[in-house]
Design an enzyme around this catalytic site. Structure first.
Site, mmCIF file in Angstrom:
data_model
loop_
_atom_site.group_PDB
_atom_site.id
_atom_site.type_symbol
_atom_site.label_atom_id
_atom_site.label_comp_id
_atom_site.label_asym_id
_atom_site.label_seq_id
_atom_site.Cartn_x
_atom_site.Cartn_y
_atom_site.Cartn_z
ATOM 1 N N SER A 19 14.562 39.810 2.807
ATOM 2 C CA SER A 19 14.613 38.738 3.797
ATOM 3 C C SER A 19 15.166 37.501 3.091
ATOM 4 O O SER A 19 15.077 37.397 1.860
ATOM 5 C CB SER A 19 13.223 38.464 4.380
ATOM 6 O OG SER A 19 12.281 38.299 3.347
ATOM 7 N N GLU A 21 15.440 33.178 3.116
ATOM 8 C CA GLU A 21 14.861 31.939 3.648
ATOM 9 C C GLU A 21 15.901 30.820 3.643
ATOM 10 O O GLU A 21 16.608 30.632 2.657
ATOM 11 C CB GLU A 21 13.641 31.539 2.796
ATOM 12 C CG GLU A 21 12.962 30.271 3.311
ATOM 13 C CD GLU A 21 11.642 29.999 2.609
ATOM 14 O OE1 GLU A 21 10.796 30.914 2.542
ATOM 15 O OE2 GLU A 21 11.484 28.876 2.113
ATOM 16 N N ASP A 113 2.255 20.595 3.027
ATOM 17 C CA ASP A 113 1.890 19.514 2.104
ATOM 18 C C ASP A 113 1.777 18.220 2.887
ATOM 19 O O ASP A 113 2.438 18.047 3.905
ATOM 20 C CB ASP A 113 2.958 19.373 1.011
ATOM 21 C CG ASP A 113 2.858 20.492 -0.003
ATOM 22 O OD1 ASP A 113 1.734 20.732 -0.490
ATOM 23 O OD2 ASP A 113 3.873 21.136 -0.284
ATOM 24 N N PHE A 223 10.620 20.819 -9.994
ATOM 25 C CA PHE A 223 9.890 21.270 -8.817
ATOM 26 C C PHE A 223 8.763 22.228 -9.216
ATOM 27 O O PHE A 223 7.652 22.166 -8.684
ATOM 28 C CB PHE A 223 10.868 21.929 -7.840
ATOM 29 C CG PHE A 223 10.225 22.334 -6.550
ATOM 30 C CD1 PHE A 223 9.659 21.371 -5.720
ATOM 31 C CD2 PHE A 223 10.171 23.667 -6.173
ATOM 32 C CE1 PHE A 223 9.042 21.741 -4.532
ATOM 33 C CE2 PHE A 223 9.549 24.036 -4.989
ATOM 34 C CZ PHE A 223 8.983 23.077 -4.162
ATOM 35 N N HIS A 273 11.830 38.609 -0.886
ATOM 36 C CA HIS A 273 12.156 37.451 -0.047
ATOM 37 C C HIS A 273 12.931 36.472 -0.930
ATOM 38 O O HIS A 273 12.428 36.053 -1.983
ATOM 39 C CB HIS A 273 10.848 36.797 0.443
ATOM 40 C CG HIS A 273 11.042 35.637 1.369
ATOM 41 N ND1 HIS A 273 11.372 35.791 2.702
ATOM 42 C CD2 HIS A 273 10.941 34.293 1.165
ATOM 43 C CE1 HIS A 273 11.458 34.588 3.272
ATOM 44 N NE2 HIS A 273 11.208 33.662 2.360
#
Ligand code: FAD
Length: 304
Positions: A19, A21, A113, A223, A273
């Site tokens: 998949s 994103e 968040d 990140f 993913h």
């Protein structure tokens, strides 16, 4: 570790599901880039594609627009991400029903968040939901949807320990989650240990590795620090000196992600993913290596 022999075995691709994103574009240029990406990845026939949902619902409309376009202009099956940040229960219900009326049957349910940013204390809306598990329950109460949730191989930064973290995943499953997608990670042993912990806790839904092809190592390192994903020293070493050499950076990134995925394939993982960052190149290359090739359309039978 794996080797690249699997790349000569496209039959493996038949057993693997992927998949992709995407995030909703913020400008016309970004929209064009996203659609170039979708056009390139669509022939790989992913199981589904997912569209993220911004903090504070700030991209609620953009997510809806992107999902709607995917439904109308491609053969892909979109999953809509949803968060409960700053949303009342009624807001959540409205968003779910809106997506459902568009034809969406898949959701990715996240607490989200705080609007103030990652690392700030999360305060639920007084009339809203407190965590991902409650949101899953709300979505499943509206319809028999496929609901994916987050999982954290290195535990979520807010989780006191792994037991608390796994307990939250269990609550999501008890409330109807059908799949977990992990935060990205670079050490497959950590993922494997997490899956073992989850299985021991009686969690049997698929825990799909979230793979982040590294388009910009500096950004990923920053990140990662904020979301609790460990960047091994060997990874930093491989990108050392490539800041101003995007071509080599991309080649190295592609090799590293392929190596990670091939190793997971050897460990028996059959679903992945990809966090594409709306870019096709690395995701496409990795899929090629695991034997996922563009679908060949049989025009003879289509015409018959
Ligand atoms: P939860 O699973 O509800 O909680 C996370 C963990 O924190 C739990 O394991 C629990 O143990 C702990 N915890 C929660 N509350 C408390 C508390 N009060 N005290 C102590 N511990 C607590 N963000 C977006 O904004 N939009 C997106 O589209 C999006 N997509 C994502 C997709 C995936 C696959 C993943 C992995 C993350 C995504 N995120 C997204 C990021 C996510 O919103 C953040 O990681 C957020 O901090 C947690 O959301 P959650 O649903 O995982 O939270």
């Amino acid at each position: 570790m794996s080797d690249l022999r699997l790349s000569r075995r496209p039959d493996i691709g038949d057993r693997i599901k992927v998949s992709f994103e995407f995030f909703p574009p913020k400008s016309d240029d970004m929209e064009t880039r996203l659609w170039d990406t979708i056009t390139r990845l669509e022939p790989l026939a992913p199981n589904y594609v997912s569209v993220t949902y911004g903090a504070g619902g700030s991209t609620r409309e953009r997510t809806a627009r992107t999902v709607s376009r995917i439904l109308n202009e491609s053969a892909l099956k979109p999953a809509a991400h949803m968060t409960c940040v700053d949303a009342t229960r009624a807001d959540v219900e409205e968003v779910v029903r809106d997506f459902a009326s568009m034809g969406v049957t898949r959701f990715v349910a996240l607490r989200g968040d705080p609007a103030a940013g990652v690392g700030q204390a999360y305060r639920p809306h007084p009339q809203g939901y407190s965590n991902g598990a409650e949101l899953v329950g709300a979505i499943r109460a509206i319809g028999d949807f496929e609901v994916s949730v987050s999982a954290y191989p290195e535990k979520h930064p807010e989780s006191a320990d792994f037991a608390t973290d796994i307990d939250m995943l269990k609550r999501k499953v008890d409330n109807g989650a059908t799949r977990a997608i992990t935060q990205f990670f670079f050490d497959n042993d950590l993922y494997e240990r997490y899956v073992e912990r989850a299985r021991r806790a009686g969690i049997y839904i698929p825990i799909v590795p979230g793979i982040l092809p590294i388009h910009n190592f500096g950004q990923v390192a920053n990140f990662s620090a904020r979301c609790g994903a460990h960047v091994p020293a060997w990874l930093a070493e491989r990108f050392d000196g490539l800041d101003k050499d995007p071509q080599t950076h991309a080649l190295v990134a592609s090799a590293i992600a392929a190596e990670q995925v091939l190793d997971l394939v050897e460990r028996g993982i059959g679903e992945f993913h990809f966090y594409t960052m709306n870019r096709a190149d690395l995701a496409f290359a990795i899929c090629h290596l695991i034997g996922i090739r563009p679908a060949v359309i049989n025009t003879t039978s289509a015409a018959a």
